[in-house]
Design a protein around this motif. Structure first.
Motif, PDB file in Angstrom:
ATOM      1  N   ALA A   1       0.850  -1.199   0.000  1.00  0.00           N
ATOM      2  CA  ALA A   1       0.000   0.000   0.000  1.00  0.00           C
ATOM      3  C   ALA A   1       0.883   1.246   0.000  1.00  0.00           C
ATOM      4  CB  ALA A   1      -0.907   0.004   1.230  1.00  0.00           C
ATOM      5  N   THR A   2       0.850   1.982  -1.097  1.00  0.00           N
ATOM      6  CA  THR A   2       1.708   3.152  -1.240  1.00  0.00           C
ATOM      7  C   THR A   2       0.940   4.422  -0.878  1.00  0.00           C
ATOM      8  OG1 THR A   2       2.953   2.092  -3.005  1.00  0.00           O
ATOM      9  CG2 THR A   2       3.103   4.480  -2.870  1.00  0.00           C
ATOM     10  N   VAL A   3       1.395   5.103   0.156  1.00  0.00           N
ATOM     11  CA  VAL A   3       0.783   6.388   0.514  1.00  0.00           C
ATOM     12  C   VAL A   3       1.435   7.461  -0.341  1.00  0.00           C
ATOM     13  CG1 VAL A   3       0.547   8.125   2.329  1.00  0.00           C
ATOM     14  CG2 VAL A   3       0.159   5.703   2.839  1.00  0.00           C
ATOM     15  N   TRP A   4       0.605   8.187  -1.098  1.00  0.00           N
ATOM     16  CA  TRP A   4       1.180   9.185  -2.021  1.00  0.00           C
ATOM     17  C   TRP A   4       0.828  10.608  -1.650  1.00  0.00           C
ATOM     18  CZ3 TRP A   4      -3.192  11.264  -4.200  1.00  0.00           C
ATOM     19  CH2 TRP A   4      -4.311  10.412  -4.322  1.00  0.00           C
ATOM     20  N   THR A   5      -0.073  10.786  -0.717  1.00  0.00           N
ATOM     21  CA  THR A   5      -0.284  12.147  -0.212  1.00  0.00           C
ATOM     22  C   THR A   5      -0.839  12.102   1.197  1.00  0.00           C
ATOM     23  OG1 THR A   5      -1.251  14.332  -0.640  1.00  0.00           O
ATOM     24  CG2 THR A   5      -2.658  12.457  -1.085  1.00  0.00           C
ATOM     25  N   LEU A   6      -0.514  13.160   1.932  1.00  0.00           N
ATOM     26  CA  LEU A   6      -1.074  13.380   3.263  1.00  0.00           C
ATOM     27  C   LEU A   6      -1.179  14.887   3.390  1.00  0.00           C
ATOM     28  CD1 LEU A   6      -1.747  12.824   6.266  1.00  0.00           C
ATOM     29  CD2 LEU A   6       0.708  12.711   6.700  1.00  0.00           C
ATOM     30  N   ASP A   7      -2.388  15.380   3.655  1.00  0.00           N
ATOM     31  CA  ASP A   7      -2.488  16.839   3.764  1.00  0.00           C
ATOM     32  C   ASP A   7      -2.844  17.264   5.185  1.00  0.00           C
ATOM     33  OD1 ASP A   7      -5.277  16.911   4.077  1.00  0.00           O
ATOM     34  OD2 ASP A   7      -5.620  17.023   1.919  1.00  0.00           O
ATOM     35  N   PRO A   8      -2.768  18.551   5.468  1.00  0.00           N
ATOM     36  CA  PRO A   8      -2.965  19.000   6.849  1.00  0.00           C
ATOM     37  C   PRO A   8      -4.361  18.702   7.409  1.00  0.00           C
ATOM     38  CG  PRO A   8      -1.938  20.720   5.531  1.00  0.00           C
ATOM     39  CD  PRO A   8      -2.364  19.661   4.584  1.00  0.00           C
ATOM     40  N   SER A   9      -5.341  18.372   6.523  1.00  0.00           N
ATOM     41  CA  SER A   9      -6.642  17.981   7.051  1.00  0.00           C
ATOM     42  C   SER A   9      -6.653  16.491   7.387  1.00  0.00           C
ATOM     43  CB  SER A   9      -7.736  18.291   6.029  1.00  0.00           C
ATOM     44  OG  SER A   9      -7.615  17.413   4.925  1.00  0.00           O
ATOM     45  N   LEU A  10      -5.501  15.844   7.278  1.00  0.00           N
ATOM     46  CA  LEU A  10      -5.309  14.423   7.603  1.00  0.00           C
ATOM     47  C   LEU A  10      -6.037  13.494   6.630  1.00  0.00           C
ATOM     48  CD1 LEU A  10      -5.344  14.419  11.526  1.00  0.00           C
ATOM     49  CD2 LEU A  10      -3.589  15.194   9.934  1.00  0.00           C
ATOM     50  N   ALA A  11      -6.169  13.926   5.388  1.00  0.00           N
ATOM     51  CA  ALA A  11      -6.623  13.033   4.330  1.00  0.00           C
ATOM     52  C   ALA A  11      -5.395  12.309   3.790  1.00  0.00           C
ATOM     53  CB  ALA A  11      -7.299  13.832   3.213  1.00  0.00           C
ATOM     54  N   VAL A  12      -5.508  10.990   3.731  1.00  0.00           N
ATOM     55  CA  VAL A  12      -4.379  10.152   3.323  1.00  0.00           C
ATOM     56  C   VAL A  12      -4.713   9.520   1.978  1.00  0.00           C
ATOM     57  CG1 VAL A  12      -2.929   8.176   3.957  1.00  0.00           C
ATOM     58  CG2 VAL A  12      -3.944   9.617   5.754  1.00  0.00           C
ATOM     59  N   GLY A  13      -3.905   9.777   0.958  1.00  0.00           N
ATOM     60  CA  GLY A  13      -4.095   9.154  -0.344  1.00  0.00           C
ATOM     61  C   GLY A  13      -3.243   7.903  -0.413  1.00  0.00           C
ATOM     62  N   VAL A  14      -3.886   6.774  -0.720  1.00  0.00           N
ATOM     63  CA  VAL A  14      -3.156   5.503  -0.733  1.00  0.00           C
ATOM     64  C   VAL A  14      -3.537   4.719  -1.977  1.00  0.00           C
ATOM     65  CG1 VAL A  14      -4.915   4.337   0.690  1.00  0.00           C
ATOM     66  CG2 VAL A  14      -2.587   3.453   0.673  1.00  0.00           C
ATOM     67  N   SER A  15      -2.576   3.988  -2.513  1.00  0.00           N
ATOM     68  CA  SER A  15      -2.823   3.162  -3.689  1.00  0.00           C
ATOM     69  C   SER A  15      -2.498   1.721  -3.369  1.00  0.00           C
ATOM     70  CB  SER A  15      -1.897   3.606  -4.830  1.00  0.00           C
ATOM     71  OG  SER A  15      -2.626   4.250  -5.805  1.00  0.00           O
ATOM     72  N   ILE A  16      -3.425   0.830  -3.713  1.00  0.00           N
ATOM     73  CA  ILE A  16      -3.205  -0.597  -3.496  1.00  0.00           C
ATOM     74  C   ILE A  16      -3.545  -1.314  -4.793  1.00  0.00           C
ATOM     75  CG2 ILE A  16      -3.840  -2.617  -2.110  1.00  0.00           C
ATOM     76  CD1 ILE A  16      -4.853  -0.569   0.031  1.00  0.00           C
ATOM     77  N   ALA A  17      -2.586  -2.028  -5.348  1.00  0.00           N
ATOM     78  CA  ALA A  17      -2.806  -2.796  -6.581  1.00  0.00           C
ATOM     79  C   ALA A  17      -3.488  -1.951  -7.666  1.00  0.00           C
ATOM     80  CB  ALA A  17      -3.625  -4.055  -6.280  1.00  0.00           C
ATOM     81  N   GLY A  18      -3.002  -0.745  -7.850  1.00  0.00           N
ATOM     82  CA  GLY A  18      -3.484   0.074  -8.956  1.00  0.00           C
ATOM     83  C   GLY A  18      -4.768   0.839  -8.692  1.00  0.00           C
ATOM     84  N   LYS A  19      -5.317   0.708  -7.482  1.00  0.00           N
ATOM     85  CA  LYS A  19      -6.543   1.451  -7.144  1.00  0.00           C
ATOM     86  C   LYS A  19      -6.251   2.420  -6.001  1.00  0.00           C
ATOM     87  CE  LYS A  19      -9.633  -0.710  -9.808  1.00  0.00           C
ATOM     88  NZ  LYS A  19      -9.120  -0.370 -11.150  1.00  0.00           N
TER      89      LYS A  19
END
Lengths: 96, 370, 469
Positions: C89-107
């Motif tokens: 699971a690759t985390v590609w963004t984290l912003d100050p509102s604590l939203a975490v963008g993650v990619s797993i198997a292309g999704k």
């Protein structure tokens, strides 16, 4: 460059169409190193050959095309039976 | 006490261009920049050099600017990465194309001939990678793109070579009339000059407020993202109207995707927070319009802070309250191309009191009337 | 395996990175009932220090040493803690509102957190010598990774070069696995000893000195150790020779594999991209996040634990993870019973003891951090030291302008392999300190994602509902 301490290769992937034996638990980059490949990509800037460098997801020198998708970090992707790996030449990626 | 002929507030493309053109006219400008030249929108925009699809009021400025872009290296000693492969406004439906046709016909009646309607075949010839569902579009063949940071820096450098002074990391804190001159208070001491140009971008409303001239300025941060290098597949800049998109492949192979989806700006902190839902919408647009891009990797996304006026056209011309002060801001996310020409026009206006480039409809007075 | 669709839309705690800090933090928080997810981009947990801990084919306990096997307890503890452990699971963004963008198997998914602990650890300090981009040149950490995770060891003529505890540990591990090492080229400056001496008493009280000395002895008995102050890799398309020297001498050593290492530095990319404040650490020669006693960063709700908070090693990382997790539990579930943080802090202090001695003893020499001439600085965009120095001389004041002028740091690694070098080169050319020059402003995605992955992100209420289970 590398050899296996235990000969436990049990799956077969292809690298540029050639079959390569690998072990469940290998990443693509590790499988390429075990198979003795010279390099896994050439750079988009000067075309210089590159091989895996850090194996921990930070250097992006192990970028390869996996099952048709370019620019994948070989050190983070586990091998699967039948997986097709291709050396990435220069800017290859869009439209492939 | 520092003195100058003109104090230019803001070291973006506009401030640096105006400073260069003032210096070329033998005047001594001082540019006061709170960060460094090109730190915000001027340095990090999509780099489009476009006459296409502009508001009629700014077309004269845009055309005068284009003439400068075409000899940019002569002017600033750097080609600024400018290349000229045209801009194509792609229609995504027959209905949209009909609307474009009406606009192009209207422009022709007004005497502007830079926009040209194209059908499916010419669109495919210009942009072979575009999806088949697009029936045509509009092309402006002399348009192009340049490297925004390099361009802003080139203007800054040449301005300094020609006698301008650029003070970076210094903030303007006040503007007061002192007899026949303006006293510009800064975080690094006062500067006196008979003329002042407000080219402060997203912060320009604060300068205007110092003059008792409030303007409805919205701080915006248009988002951009860039791919890793991919093989060359498109030359012109492509834009859409129905959906937000600007799309450009640079000479180095990277593809810059923008179009005006907005991040949340925090102008007092020089910071923006990206909106991934909107970037996703952007990715979907590209997915449909350019199938070749589907597996391309996105390596960075960012947003530059700038000003948008309520009517989406800039504020250009003399202050309505303060003799000797000129405004040059509010370019509403399409000011990069206008930088060279607006600077030249502004220098002419300041040096001679008049300009041949029509700027009717761009004055700050239009807001007082509301 | 967990897919992107299996994730909840929100968690009390999102932990990023499954090394000792992340595992310890996730275990502690989940055990007291915080809904907790841990993301790691690798195929398994363990981080670098415990790489492959749940799957290694190395069964002989002595090869990797007892410290390695200690990681097993952390992994099993996390597994039964109730935390969702998501690998690949690759985390590609984290912003100050604590939203975490993650990619797993292309999704891709955007996950909302109430607290985030960044535990992305360290990476090996850039080692920009001539020829370091040649196939056949790798980091020591890379060789250790393949040994641990795949049971794969160097074959052919192998040379180790650099300095630092990890280099000696790797040498010992390779020797125990039966690998022949041609030479160990030691780049640490002799003068470091004198500077480190005042910190020796502390080091003698730490758990490390005995083990360290034993390692040194074990390696020196089998491998020639040669002090060098110049080093390069030569070859056409792949490594052929290692060229080294001291003073006026030059030697060439035929080699198939050169393993480089001169210390590790915090992997700051994710924390930097959230906007968290960072500062220069002159003793460790790197940037690190500015943190409070609970390892909370300048961005509310985001903590940085483990080596990402400043280098202190694996056991200290676990204690740091626990302290950050205790703070998260106290904020979100004050009634839960947690260990006394003071006790954990004392343990941590003991683990951190002796660090100063090692940092100074193994401080990489200036010449190996600030290359000259045509040596590549930015591996992705192939920008050389000469270019960076020249651009700094002509007025380029900082790394962010350097990005725009030369494209250094603009490739897929986002400056991980050139950031410190570029900062130090600008500082040297302009007569400033690295603290004054600063670091790259990093932009998300902190790991590249495909356009298709980004397009797959559920947006709008209907789409989000469709993926929420």
């Amino acid at each position: 460059m590398f050899k296996r301490l235990h000969d436990t290769a049990t799956v077969t992937i292809t690298v540029d169409g050639q079959p390569v034996r690998a072990r469940i638990g290998d990443t693509v980059a590790a499988a390429l190193l075990a198979a003795g490949i010279d390099h896994c990509r050439t750079t988009p800037v000067t075309g210089a050959p590159r091989a895996p460098y850090c194996l921990m997801g930070v250097c992006f020198d192990c970028l390869v095309t996996i099952d048709g998708v370019g620019n994948r970090q070989g050190c983070l992707v586990p091998v699967r039976e039948g997986m097709a790996v291709a050396t990435q030449i220069g800017k290859r990626e869009a439209g492939r | 006490m520092r003195t100058a002929d003109v104090v230019v507030i803001g070291g973006g493309i506009h401030g640096c261009s105006t400073a260069l053109h003032l210096a070329l006219r033998g005047l001594k400008p001082i540019v006061v920049e709170k960060d460094y030249a090109g730190r915000h929108a001027s340095g990090v925009n999509a780099g489009g050099v476009r006459q296409l699809a502009r508001h009629v009021a700014e077309i004269p400025l845009s055309i005068s600017s284009m003439a400068i872009w075409e000899r940019i290296e002569e002017l600033v000693g750097d080609d600024c990465g400018f290349d000229c492969h045209g801009t194509v406004l792609v229609a995504e439906s027959e209905e949209e194309l009909a609307g474009f046709r009406a606009r192009v016909e209207d422009l022709h009646l007004r005497g502007f001939s830079h926009e040209e309607l194209i059908g499916r075949a010419e669109l495919k010839r210009l942009v072979p990678a575009v999806s088949d569902y697009c029936p045509g579009g509009v092309v402006s063949r002399r348009d192009g793109a340049a490297d925004p940071f390099r361009t802003t820096q080139a203007f800054r450098r040449r301005a300094v070579e020609k006698g301008a002074e650029v003070i970076e990391g210094v903030r303007v804190t006040g503007l007061v009339r002192a007899g026949s001159v303006w006293r510009v208070e800064t975080s690094d001491g006062p500067i006196e000059a008979p003329k002042v140009v407000n080219a402060a971008g997203a912060w320009a409303d604060r300068i205007a407020a110092m003059l008792g001239e409030p303007v409805p300025l919205e701080v915006i941060a248009p988002m951009l993202m860039v791919s890793s290098r991919v093989p060359p597949f498109i030359q012109p800049v492509v834009i859409l109207r129905g959906r937000k998109l600007s799309f450009k492949q640079l000479a180095n192979g990277t593809v810059v995707i923008g179009g005006g989806h907005l991040a949340t700006p925090f102008r007092d902190e020089n910071r923006t927070v990206l909106d991934w839902s909107k970037l996703t919408a952007s990715a979907r647009t590209v997915w449909e319009l350019f199938p070749v891009m589907r597996e391309a990797t996105i390596v960075r996304a960012w947003a530059g802070i700038e000003a948008r006026m309520i009517d989406d056209i800039p504020v250009v011309g003399p202050s309505s309250t303060s003799e000797g002060v000129y405004h040059q801001f509010g370019f509403s996310a399409h000011g990069f191309q206008l930088g060279p020409g607006t600077g030249a026009m502004m220098a002419e206006l300041i040096a001679t009191g008049a300009t041949n480039v029509p700027i009717d409809g761009l004055g700050i007075g239009r807001f007082a009337a509301r | 395996m967990t897919s992107a669709a299996d994730l909840s839309p929100s968690y009390d705690l999102v932990v990023i990175g499954g090394g000792p800090a992340g595992l310890a933090a996730a275990s502690l928080a989940a055990r007291v009932g915080l809904s907790t997810v841990l993301f790691d981009e690798n195929p398994g947990v363990g981080g670098q220090i415990y790489r492959g801990i749940t799957s290694t084919p190395i069964k002989n306990g002595t090869v990797l040493g007892e410290e390695y096997w200690a990681g097993g307890a952390l992994a099993s503890e996390a597994k039964v803690s109730g935390a969702a452990i998501v690998t690949g699971a690759t985390v590609w963004t984290l912003d100050p509102s604590l939203a975490v963008g993650v990619s797993i198997a292309g999704k891709a998914r955007l996950i909302q957190a109430r607290r985030v602990i960044i535990a992305t650890g360290a990476l090996e300090r850039p080692f920009p010598i001539p020829g370091w981009t040649l196939p056949g040149v790798m980091t020591a950490g890379a060789a250790q990774t393949t040994l641990k995770a795949q049971g794969l060891v160097p074959d052919g003529r192998t040379v180790l070069a650099g300095c630092g505890p990890l280099l000696w540990l790797l040498a010992a591990q390779l020797l125990r696995a039966g690998v022949k090492i041609e030479a160990m080229l030691d780049t640490a400056s002799r003068r470091n000893w004198l500077r480190a001496l005042p910190h020796l008493p502390d080091f003698l009280l730490s758990p490390y000195w005995r083990k360290g000395l034993a390692l040194l002895r074990e390696v020196k008995a089998k491998v020639p150790v040669i002090a060098v102050d110049r080093l390069s890799a030569a070859g056409d398309g792949k490594l052929k020779e290692v060229v080294y020297g001291t003073g006026g001498t030059e030697h060439r050593l035929a080699a198939d594999l050169l393993l480089l290492h001169h210390g590790v530095v915090p992997n700051v990319n994710l924390a930097n991209a959230t906007g968290a404040a960072h500062r220069w650490n002159e003793r460790q020669l790197c940037f690190e996040p500015v943190l409070d006693d609970d390892f909370t960063s300048s961005v509310p709700g985001i903590a940085v634990a483990g080596d990402g908070a400043g280098i202190a090693g694996g056991t200290a990382a676990a204690e740091r993870g626990r302290i950050a997790a205790i703070a998260a539990v106290r904020a979100l579930k004050p009634e839960a019973s947690v260990p006394d943080p003071q006790v954990v802090r004392q343990k941590l202090a003991r683990e951190e003891m002796g660090r100063a001695f090692l940092d100074i003893l193994y401080r990489p020499a200036d010449s190996f951090r600030r290359p000259e001439g045509d040596t590549v600085v930015c591996r992705c965009e192939e920008v050389t030291a000469r270019q960076v120095r020249a651009m700094a001389d002509t007025g380029c004041e900082g790394p962010n302008q350097m990005k725009a002028f030369l494209r250094s740091g603009m490739g897929p690694c986002q400056g991980r392999l050139c950031g410190l070098t570029v900062t130090e080169l600008i500082a040297e050319q302009r007569g400033l300190s690295p603290a004054e020059v600063g670091y790259y402003r990093l932009r998300p995605p902190v790991k590249p994602i495909t356009l298709a992955e980004l397009a797959s992100l559920p947006i709008g209420e209907a789409e989000r509902k469709a993926v929420e289970r």
